[in-house]
Enzyme design. Structure first.
Site, mmCIF file in Angstrom:
data_model
loop_
_atom_site.group_PDB
_atom_site.id
_atom_site.type_symbol
_atom_site.label_atom_id
_atom_site.label_comp_id
_atom_site.label_asym_id
_atom_site.label_seq_id
_atom_site.Cartn_x
_atom_site.Cartn_y
_atom_site.Cartn_z
ATOM 1 N N ARG A 46 5.288 -12.747 10.086
ATOM 2 C CA ARG A 46 5.860 -11.854 9.242
ATOM 3 C C ARG A 46 7.489 -11.440 9.974
ATOM 4 N NH1 ARG A 46 2.797 -7.108 11.909
ATOM 5 N NH2 ARG A 46 4.567 -5.562 11.268
ATOM 6 N N GLU B 100 0.654 -1.146 -0.486
ATOM 7 C CA GLU B 100 -0.122 0.065 0.409
ATOM 8 C C GLU B 100 0.905 1.207 -0.151
ATOM 9 O OE1 GLU B 100 -3.526 1.936 2.551
ATOM 10 O OE2 GLU B 100 -2.917 0.362 3.295
ATOM 11 N N LYS C 180 4.023 0.791 9.856
ATOM 12 C CA LYS C 180 4.100 1.743 8.865
ATOM 13 C C LYS C 180 3.425 3.027 9.628
ATOM 14 C CE LYS C 180 3.343 -0.085 4.344
ATOM 15 N NZ LYS C 180 2.340 0.301 3.413
#
Length: 553
Positions: free
Chosen positions: A262, A35, A272
């Site tokens: 992850r 994104e 983020k």
């Protein structure tokens, strides 16, 4: 068809191998779908290496770069450009043109109409608070929205008018009609479209309704022919919705979503949102601050792309959540730089040495290897005169036998040069040493002095008459705790010594150094010229990593 064994085996590759062997797929296609609402970080590097690595390792396989750009409020074209640059710098190239979820807005809208026509989606007018109330909890089922059973034609009309911009933000949304009693909260009639009057970096002001991630992602995968949609474990609960959407629309391709753990790294944030807060609060100089775990920050600090790829290879791909030691990443960086970084000399905290028995007007050009173990790197010329700089920490007026550097009345070897002996010191009014007066032995040039005597200490130096002033930025870990993500007030765990700036000198051979080119400053660490601030008139070097891990000390 079997795997070309250039990458380590893992459970995902085992699935792919089986799909190829059984004929389920003839070729493999993956994608990396960031994104564009921030810069990529080390966690994304793991996903990049996995998705693009699979494409490299299997015959005729491809990997797309697709931007998940469905939230125009937070996204920006500058992030798009930064992400493209990071992927290329890591050493990967996507298949064909770059893709955007916004490329498919018309198709996504058409598939939403399909769901409404099948009575599998409806326009809901609950507000955000009411929607949360109706959704229920993990231990209690949700309640049907009062708009759940509105006529199909009414939902079609309202959805068309939503697209036309007739309704205010938050007044209406399109929801999938699944199961409000599902144990999986993601399946309790999730929102698939919402109204947003915001300018989009790709589509401008064409749209005022935007699809949600869970509706967009699976359809984008299908439209691109993705065979294996690889994502991190937090999307495991989203998989039933991923499959439900594809099963209820008229799209031919049915990708398979597979989750892996992850990357959690000690002393590091990989959110983020939280990284953006560091930038906005001016706790760092920007997304590419060398202390940031962003790919651009690590690049600016001097991390080689190959070292990051090697790190991702070593940590592997599993479903097991764990936290990796930051020292593991730094070890990969050191190993790479040890082999590839040419040597040079820099003095970070200089004090002057005067060689009293050396001809004052004379300057020699000594020859030093560019790398002690790689002759192919050649040699460099190092000026030597009667005035030198050494590091202040490399001299003591008195010291015990364990101290292997210059001591008053004793000898030490200058790297790739002569043996010198400290004779006297000059101090200022405050008692600070300003000069060390030494004698040198002209018969001791090189590693093997002609008289055969052994001098245990070796220190680095820079000629005082021919050098370049430089600023040195010594970076350490940004946080003092292993898991800063668990801390409510991040300001409390910031390392006040994460950046220390010093003024010193480098040897003249570095006057024309390349930005981001790595050097080992002998006995100091690995450094590179800062890509943002370093100029020919003002050299700025970032310490990439110390010669050894001394954090625990």
């Amino acid at each position: 068809m079997t795997q070309v064994e250039t990458g380590p085996s893992n459970f995902i590759r085992n699935i792919i191998d089986n799909d190829l062997q059984t004929g389920k797929h003839q070729t493999i296609q993956t994608r990396f779908p960031p994104e564009p609402n921030g810069y990529l970080h080390i966690g994304h590097a793991k996903s990049i290496c996995l998705n693009f690595g699979i494409a490299e390792d299997y015959p005729n396989a491809l990997c797309n770069l697709r931007f998940d750009d469905t939230n125009p409020v937070k996204e920006d074209a500058n992030y798009v450009a930064a992400i493209e640059a990071d992927v290329r710098w890591l050493g990967f190239q996507w298949a064909g043109d770059i893709h955007y979820s916004s490329d498919y807005f018309e198709q996504l809208y058409a598939y939403a109409i399909e769901l409404i026509e099948q009575d599998k989606a409806y326009v809901c007018e609950l507000n955000a608070e009411q929607t949360r109330e109706y959704r229920g909890t993990l231990t209690s089922p949700g309640k049907d929205s009062p708009f759940r059973n509105r006529p199909i034609q009414e939902s079609l009309d309202l959805f068309t008018r939503m697209r036309a911009g007739e309704f205010a933000e938050g007044s209406m949304m399109l929801r999938a009609k699944i199961d409000m009693a599902s144990a999986n909260m993601k399946m309790r009639d999730p929102v698939i479209y919402r109204i947003r009057f915001a300018h989009h970096h790709q589509t401008g002001d064409k749209w005022c309704i935007y699809p949600m991630y869970d509706f967009t992602h699976c359809i984008s995968d299908a439209l691109e022919g993705i065979t294996h949609s690889l994502c991190t474990l937090e999307f495991e609960d989203h998989r039933p919705l991923y499959d439900w959407v594809l099963a209820n629309i008229s799209v031919a391709c049915k990708p398979r979503q597979i989750e892996f753990s992850r990357l959690n790294l000690q002393y590091t944030l990989t959110s983020k949102r939280k990284l953006n807060a560091l930038v906005n609060d001016n706790l760092v100089s920007g997304w590419n601050d060398p202390r940031m775990p962003t790919i651009s920050g690590m690049r600016r600090r001097g991390y080689p792309a190959a070292a990051i790829r090697e790190f991702c290879k070593r940590i592997g791909v599993t479903k097991q959540e764990n936290t990796v030691e930051l020292a593991s990443l730094e070890a990969c960086v050191r190993e790479n730089l040890e082999s590839n970084a040419p040597r040079a000399m820099a003095v970070i905290d200089p004090v002057k040495v005067i060689i009293t028995n050396y001809e004052n007007a004379k300057t020699e050009q000594l020859i030093a290897p560019a790398h002690p173990k790689d002759e192919s790197m050649g040699t460099r010329s190092v000026p030597f005169s009667a005035e030198l700089f050494i590091d202040r920490a490399d001299f003591r007026e008195e010291a015990n036998k364990k101290y292997k550097r210059l001591v008053l009345g004793k000898e030490v070897r200058l790297r790739n040069a002569y043996v010198i002996k400290a004779e006297t010191v000059i101090k200022d009014e405050a008692g600070t040493i300003t000069e060390i007066h030494c004698s040198y032995d002209p018969e001791t040039l090189g590693k093997n002095p002609s008289d055969g005597r052994k001098v245990k200490g070796v220190i680095h130096w820079v000629d005082a008459k021919t050098n370049k002033p430089a600023e040195f930025r010594i970076y350490e870990r940004l946080f003092l705790v292993e898991n800063p993500a668990a801390v409510e007030n991040i300001h409390e765990v910031l390392n006040s010594d994460s950046l220390i700036v010093k003024q010193g000198v480098v040897e003249i051979s570095l006057a024309d150094n390349q930005v981001e080119k790595a050097y080992q400053f002998e006995r100091e660490g690995y450094f590179c010229a800062d890509s943002k601030d370093s100029t020919a008139q003002h050299l700025v070097f970032n310490r990439t990593v110390a010669l050894r891990d001394s954090w625990g000390e």
